[in-house]
Design a protein around this motif. Structure first.
Motif: not given
Length: 244
Positions: A1-4, A6-13, A77-82, A172-176
């Motif tokens: 994966m050469s392009e970042t 970005r994965i956003c987790l949306w949660s309540g408390p 610079g990590a490939p995945l930014f969670f 579903a997020l199209e990552i391994p």
């Protein structure tokens, strides 16, 4: 994966959001950011959360700057930014257009369980505290903004079968999928928010997703109207949830 990615987790408390952050952080290819908009949220609401002064002294508070960073590369610079986001932090005047640059996952939990746990910790609860109404709104916004439906997962499902659910989520997020997501070393992380001492005791003791357990907290009758207001929004997302 050469392009970042970005994965956003949306949660309540009071969900498994921090454990999920641990899961992603344990991958070799992923960097995480813990609740980036907490600072602006505290400033704008004036809420007296545990450790408020310490939090505000140590986190960014410019919402526009935070939004720009959320849409950018991982700091190292990590490939995945969670990014772990609390839905209730996304107030009406917080920028959202940056979400177009991200992939999204929505983590849900029955509002009665969330309310009971929140009250056990704080003594009271409001609709805004639970974040369910805002979560439903953010789901619709993210889908319309990006032109695709994003995965919804239920915390109890992940706890019941972590490997199957995380495999399905990664697809579903199209990552391994990475088996490193199933366990992690106990203890705190440098990436944890400065609020960790007030909220993260249990996750700091964990080494993986624990089997689901019945909620140990009772729901006071006074909280029933709050739960009732949140339930239709939870049910709407639950109808879309991912299954393994």
């Amino acid at each position: 994966m050469s392009e970042t990615i970005r994965i956003c987790l949306w949660s309540g408390p009071r969900n498994i959001s921090t454990a999920t952050m641990r899961s992603f952080e344990n991958r070799h290819d992923c960097e995480v950011w813990d609740e980036p908009f907490y600072g602006p949220y505290l400033v704008k609401t004036g809420l007296d959360h545990p450790g408020r002064d310490t939090i505000l002294a140590n986190v960014p508070k410019d919402a526009a700057e935070i939004a720009s960073r959320c849409a950018g590369e991982a700091p190292t610079g990590a490939p995945l930014f969670f990014q772990k986001h609390m839905c209730q932090h996304m107030l009406d005047d917080i920028p959202r257009d940056w979400m177009a640059a991200c992939r999204h996952v929505f983590l849900i939990r029955d509002p009665a369980e969330v309310a009971a746990s929140w009250i056990a910790t704080t003594g009271s609860v409001t609709q805004d505290d639970l974040g369910a109404i805002r979560q439903s709104e953010l789901y619709e916004y993210a889908c319309q903004l990006t032109g695709r439906a994003w995965p919804v997962i239920e915390g109890a499902d992940v706890l019941a079968d972590p490997q199957a659910m995380l495999t399905a989520l990664c697809a579903a997020l199209e990552i391994p999928f990475d088996a490193a997501m199933l366990s992690w070393p106990a203890g705190p992380r440098d990436s944890d928010g400065v609020w960790a001492p007030f909220w993260y005791k249990r996750v700091e003791a964990s080494t993986g997703f624990e089997p689901p357990q019945p909620s140990p907290h009772d729901l006071p009758e006074t909280a029933l109207p709050v739960v009732a207001a949140c339930r239709p929004h939870y049910e709407a997302l639950k109808a879309r949830k991912l299954t393994a």
